[in-house]
Write a protein that holds these residues in place. Structure first.
Motif, PDB file in Angstrom:
ATOM      1  N   ALA A  82       0.857  -1.184   0.000  1.00  0.00           N
ATOM      2  CA  ALA A  82       0.000   0.000   0.000  1.00  0.00           C
ATOM      3  C   ALA A  82       0.892   1.233   0.000  1.00  0.00           C
ATOM      4  N   TYR A  83       0.499   2.217  -0.753  1.00  0.00           N
ATOM      5  CA  TYR A  83       1.247   3.472  -0.857  1.00  0.00           C
ATOM      6  C   TYR A  83       0.286   4.605  -0.533  1.00  0.00           C
ATOM      7  N   VAL A  84       0.594   5.349   0.524  1.00  0.00           N
ATOM      8  CA  VAL A  84      -0.282   6.423   0.970  1.00  0.00           C
ATOM      9  C   VAL A  84       0.414   7.755   0.703  1.00  0.00           C
ATOM     10  N   VAL A  85      -0.248   8.605  -0.065  1.00  0.00           N
ATOM     11  CA  VAL A  85       0.283   9.915  -0.422  1.00  0.00           C
ATOM     12  C   VAL A  85      -0.297  10.944   0.543  1.00  0.00           C
ATOM     13  N   PHE A  86       0.575  11.613   1.277  1.00  0.00           N
ATOM     14  CA  PHE A  86       0.177  12.700   2.171  1.00  0.00           C
ATOM     15  C   PHE A  86       0.612  14.011   1.532  1.00  0.00           C
ATOM     16  N   LYS A  87      -0.358  14.867   1.248  1.00  0.00           N
ATOM     17  CA  LYS A  87      -0.089  16.208   0.729  1.00  0.00           C
ATOM     18  C   LYS A  87      -0.557  17.191   1.788  1.00  0.00           C
ATOM     19  N   GLU A  88       0.327  18.091   2.169  1.00  0.00           N
ATOM     20  CA  GLU A  88       0.030  19.091   3.203  1.00  0.00           C
ATOM     21  C   GLU A  88      -0.496  18.422   4.473  1.00  0.00           C
ATOM     22  N   GLY A  89       0.084  17.257   4.796  1.00  0.00           N
ATOM     23  CA  GLY A  89      -0.239  16.551   6.025  1.00  0.00           C
ATOM     24  C   GLY A  89      -1.504  15.716   5.997  1.00  0.00           C
ATOM     25  N   GLU A  90      -2.215  15.715   4.871  1.00  0.00           N
ATOM     26  CA  GLU A  90      -3.472  14.974   4.757  1.00  0.00           C
ATOM     27  C   GLU A  90      -3.351  13.893   3.687  1.00  0.00           C
ATOM     28  N   VAL A  91      -4.061  12.781   3.890  1.00  0.00           N
ATOM     29  CA  VAL A  91      -4.075  11.715   2.892  1.00  0.00           C
ATOM     30  C   VAL A  91      -4.757  12.232   1.631  1.00  0.00           C
ATOM     31  N   SER A  92      -4.051  12.153   0.513  1.00  0.00           N
ATOM     32  CA  SER A  92      -4.655  12.593  -0.744  1.00  0.00           C
ATOM     33  C   SER A  92      -4.931  11.419  -1.681  1.00  0.00           C
ATOM     34  N   GLU A  93      -4.224  10.307  -1.476  1.00  0.00           N
ATOM     35  CA  GLU A  93      -4.422   9.155  -2.355  1.00  0.00           C
ATOM     36  C   GLU A  93      -3.843   7.909  -1.691  1.00  0.00           C
ATOM     37  N   VAL A  94      -4.479   6.772  -1.965  1.00  0.00           N
ATOM     38  CA  VAL A  94      -3.968   5.475  -1.524  1.00  0.00           C
ATOM     39  C   VAL A  94      -3.913   4.573  -2.753  1.00  0.00           C
ATOM     40  N   LEU A  95      -2.754   3.971  -2.971  1.00  0.00           N
ATOM     41  CA  LEU A  95      -2.539   3.070  -4.099  1.00  0.00           C
ATOM     42  C   LEU A  95      -2.199   1.681  -3.559  1.00  0.00           C
ATOM     43  N   TYR A  96      -2.594   0.650  -4.294  1.00  0.00           N
ATOM     44  CA  TYR A  96      -2.315  -0.725  -3.880  1.00  0.00           C
ATOM     45  C   TYR A  96      -1.655  -1.490  -5.009  1.00  0.00           C
ATOM     46  N   GLY A  97      -0.819  -2.448  -4.629  1.00  0.00           N
ATOM     47  CA  GLY A  97      -0.242  -3.367  -5.607  1.00  0.00           C
ATOM     48  C   GLY A  97       0.885  -2.767  -6.411  1.00  0.00           C
ATOM     49  N   ARG A  98       1.161  -3.430  -7.514  1.00  0.00           N
ATOM     50  CA  ARG A  98       2.248  -3.003  -8.399  1.00  0.00           C
ATOM     51  C   ARG A  98       1.865  -1.700  -9.093  1.00  0.00           C
ATOM     52  N   GLN A  99       2.750  -0.712  -8.999  1.00  0.00           N
ATOM     53  CA  GLN A  99       2.494   0.618  -9.548  1.00  0.00           C
ATOM     54  C   GLN A  99       3.710   1.084 -10.351  1.00  0.00           C
ATOM     55  N   PRO A 100       3.476   1.822 -11.421  1.00  0.00           N
ATOM     56  CA  PRO A 100       4.614   2.448 -12.108  1.00  0.00           C
ATOM     57  C   PRO A 100       5.114   3.621 -11.267  1.00  0.00           C
ATOM     58  N   ILE A 101       6.344   3.976 -11.468  1.00  0.00           N
ATOM     59  CA  ILE A 101       6.937   5.065 -10.692  1.00  0.00           C
ATOM     60  C   ILE A 101       6.129   6.361 -10.843  1.00  0.00           C
ATOM     61  N   GLN A 102       5.545   6.579 -12.009  1.00  0.00           N
ATOM     62  CA  GLN A 102       4.768   7.795 -12.243  1.00  0.00           C
ATOM     63  C   GLN A 102       3.572   7.887 -11.284  1.00  0.00           C
ATOM     64  N   SER A 103       2.985   6.750 -10.936  1.00  0.00           N
ATOM     65  CA  SER A 103       1.863   6.757  -9.995  1.00  0.00           C
ATOM     66  C   SER A 103       2.316   7.168  -8.604  1.00  0.00           C
ATOM     67  N   LEU A 104       3.522   6.757  -8.237  1.00  0.00           N
ATOM     68  CA  LEU A 104       4.039   7.078  -6.893  1.00  0.00           C
ATOM     69  C   LEU A 104       4.508   8.532  -6.791  1.00  0.00           C
ATOM     70  N   THR A 105       4.911   9.111  -7.900  1.00  0.00           N
ATOM     71  CA  THR A 105       5.496  10.457  -7.857  1.00  0.00           C
ATOM     72  C   THR A 105       4.595  11.548  -8.424  1.00  0.00           C
ATOM     73  N   LYS A 106       3.484  11.197  -9.037  1.00  0.00           N
ATOM     74  CA  LYS A 106       2.678  12.186  -9.772  1.00  0.00           C
ATOM     75  C   LYS A 106       2.154  13.333  -8.891  1.00  0.00           C
ATOM     76  N   ALA A 107       2.000  13.117  -7.608  1.00  0.00           N
ATOM     77  CA  ALA A 107       1.500  14.174  -6.731  1.00  0.00           C
ATOM     78  C   ALA A 107       2.497  15.327  -6.607  1.00  0.00           C
ATOM     79  N   TRP A 108       3.774  15.058  -6.910  1.00  0.00           N
ATOM     80  CA  TRP A 108       4.812  16.081  -6.720  1.00  0.00           C
ATOM     81  C   TRP A 108       5.545  16.448  -8.001  1.00  0.00           C
ATOM     82  N   ILE A 109       5.504  15.593  -9.008  1.00  0.00           N
ATOM     83  CA  ILE A 109       6.277  15.858 -10.252  1.00  0.00           C
ATOM     84  C   ILE A 109       5.306  16.156 -11.387  1.00  0.00           C
TER      85      ILE A 109
END
Length: 109
Positions: A82-109
Motif C-alpha cells: 500500500a502506498y499512501v500519499v500525504f499532501k500538506e499533512g493529509e491523505v490525498s491518495e492510496v494506491l495498492y499493488g504493483r504501480q509504475p513510478i509515475q503513480s508514486l510520484t505524480k502528486a509532486w512531479i
C-alpha cells in the motif's frame, strides 16, 4: 540485496516516528509492505527510484505491517503493498499493488 542504506527511503520503526515525520514534512509517501510479499519485493526498486526523484519534494517512508499495524488500521488499508500519499499533512491518495513510478510520484512531479 538490501539497498535501504543507499537510498533516500526512511525505514519506519514505530508510529511515533511516523507522526514526527508527518509533523516535520507536509508531503510524505508512505509505503507499507512485507519481505514475504513478492509484489512488495518487486516494487522495492521502484520505491527507491521514487525516493531519488522526490528528493527535496517529499519524504519517502517505508514500514512493515507489524510496525505500523495501528497506523494501517487508522488509514483503512486493506492490502499490501500500500502506498499512501500525504499532501500538506493529509491523505490525498492510496494506491495498492504493483504501480509504475509515475503513480508514486505524480502528486509532486
Amino acid at each position: 540485496m538490501n539497498l535501504d542504506f543507499m537510498s533516500e527511503v526512511i525505514k519506519l520503526h514505530n508510529k511515533n516516528q511516523f507522526n514526527a515525520l508527518l509533523k516535520d514534512h507536509d508531503d510524505v509517501l508512505l509505503a507499507i509492505s512485507e519481505d514475504w510479499c513478492s509484489i512488495c519485493r518487486v516494487m522495492e526498486g521502484t520505491l527507491i527510484n521514487a525516493a531519488f526523484e522526490l528528493k527535496g519534494k517529499a519524504v519517502v517512508v517505508k514500514s512493515d505491517i507489524a510496525t505500523s499495524q495501528s497506523l494501517s488500521e487508522q488509514l483503512g488499508l486493506r492490502s499490501i503493498p500500500a502506498y499512501v500519499v500525504f499532501k500538506e499533512g493529509e491523505v490525498s491518495e492510496v494506491l495498492y499493488g504493483r504501480q509504475p513510478i509515475q503513480s508514486l510520484t505524480k502528486a509532486w512531479i
